[in-house]
Motif scaffolding. Sequence first.
Motif, mmCIF file in Angstrom:
data_model
loop_
_atom_site.group_PDB
_atom_site.id
_atom_site.type_symbol
_atom_site.label_atom_id
_atom_site.label_comp_id
_atom_site.label_asym_id
_atom_site.label_seq_id
_atom_site.Cartn_x
_atom_site.Cartn_y
_atom_site.Cartn_z
ATOM 1 N N VAL A 138 -10.524 0.469 9.569
ATOM 2 C CA VAL A 138 -9.759 0.400 8.326
ATOM 3 C C VAL A 138 -8.430 -0.282 8.608
ATOM 4 O O VAL A 138 -8.001 -1.164 7.879
ATOM 5 N N ASP A 139 -7.780 0.134 9.688
ATOM 6 C CA ASP A 139 -6.486 -0.431 10.083
ATOM 7 C C ASP A 139 -6.602 -1.034 11.476
ATOM 8 O O ASP A 139 -6.599 -0.308 12.470
ATOM 9 N N PRO A 140 -6.707 -2.358 11.574
ATOM 10 C CA PRO A 140 -6.877 -2.973 12.891
ATOM 11 C C PRO A 140 -5.674 -2.828 13.820
ATOM 12 O O PRO A 140 -5.797 -3.008 15.025
ATOM 13 N N ARG A 141 -4.513 -2.484 13.283
ATOM 14 C CA ARG A 141 -3.328 -2.316 14.137
ATOM 15 C C ARG A 141 -3.335 -0.975 14.851
ATOM 16 O O ARG A 141 -2.665 -0.809 15.870
ATOM 17 N N ALA A 142 -4.081 -0.013 14.323
ATOM 18 C CA ALA A 142 -4.152 1.316 14.940
ATOM 19 C C ALA A 142 -5.120 1.289 16.123
ATOM 20 O O ALA A 142 -5.897 0.348 16.286
ATOM 21 N N ALA A 170 -5.267 -7.916 10.350
ATOM 22 C CA ALA A 170 -4.610 -7.110 9.302
ATOM 23 C C ALA A 170 -4.089 -8.017 8.188
ATOM 24 O O ALA A 170 -4.271 -7.705 6.994
ATOM 25 N N ASP A 171 -3.479 -9.126 8.536
ATOM 26 C CA ASP A 171 -2.990 -10.081 7.533
ATOM 27 C C ASP A 171 -4.145 -10.669 6.731
ATOM 28 O O ASP A 171 -4.046 -10.841 5.516
ATOM 29 N N HIS A 172 -5.251 -10.973 7.401
ATOM 30 C CA HIS A 172 -6.416 -11.537 6.723
ATOM 31 C C HIS A 172 -7.007 -10.536 5.722
ATOM 32 O O HIS A 172 -7.329 -10.904 4.587
ATOM 33 N N LEU A 173 -7.128 -9.284 6.141
ATOM 34 C CA LEU A 173 -7.679 -8.260 5.242
ATOM 35 C C LEU A 173 -6.799 -8.095 4.003
ATOM 36 O O LEU A 173 -7.304 -7.933 2.890
ATOM 37 N N LYS A 174 -5.498 -8.162 4.204
ATOM 38 C CA LYS A 174 -4.568 -8.076 3.077
ATOM 39 C C LYS A 174 -4.723 -9.298 2.172
ATOM 40 O O LYS A 174 -4.773 -9.169 0.945
ATOM 41 N N ALA A 175 -4.836 -10.485 2.769
ATOM 42 C CA ALA A 175 -4.940 -11.731 1.993
ATOM 43 C C ALA A 175 -6.214 -11.781 1.153
ATOM 44 O O ALA A 175 -6.200 -12.302 0.035
ATOM 45 N N ILE A 176 -7.322 -11.238 1.665
ATOM 46 C CA ILE A 176 -8.571 -11.270 0.902
ATOM 47 C C ILE A 176 -8.709 -10.080 -0.043
ATOM 48 O O ILE A 176 -9.680 -9.982 -0.782
ATOM 49 N N GLY A 177 -7.730 -9.185 -0.008
ATOM 50 C CA GLY A 177 -7.737 -8.045 -0.923
ATOM 51 C C GLY A 177 -8.716 -6.949 -0.551
ATOM 52 O O GLY A 177 -9.246 -6.262 -1.432
#
Length: 137
Positions: free
Chosen positions: A24-28, A76-83
């Motif tokens: 869900v969160d790739p930064r974690a 994480a940026d990509h997931l945010k960009a694609i909604g």
Amino acid sequence: MTQVNRYLKDKPMDHIDHALGRPVDPRAETYRNYFYVIGDTDLRRFMASSPHWQSAGKTNEGEYFSVTNEGRAALADHLKAIGDKHRRWIVHHAGYQTEVVATSRGQARYFYWLDISDINDSLTFGAFQRSSKVRAA
């Protein structure tokens, strides 16, 4: 459950997502972080030259790669960009609370009911809906 069942059209991002276990969160912290490439291929050369990957060891047949912090941030940026709408929800029921990954509050409630309805087959979804609460994690 902190992983997501998804496929990303952007192949390099899909490889990063796959290597991390589709979190869900790739930064974690993730339960895995590796991708194995067999042979001397374009993919192997791409990963070896990308700032999103680092070598994690070689074998006679191929090479293991792990995702760098820069790769995690890019995903994480990509997931945010694609909604991407997957997120963590906490479902409360019968004195217990459980984390569920879903795209909506209703979906989280339904997924949890599916999990527990195997144990309590007399619990209807309607009764579960009235006796449960869902909040964002």
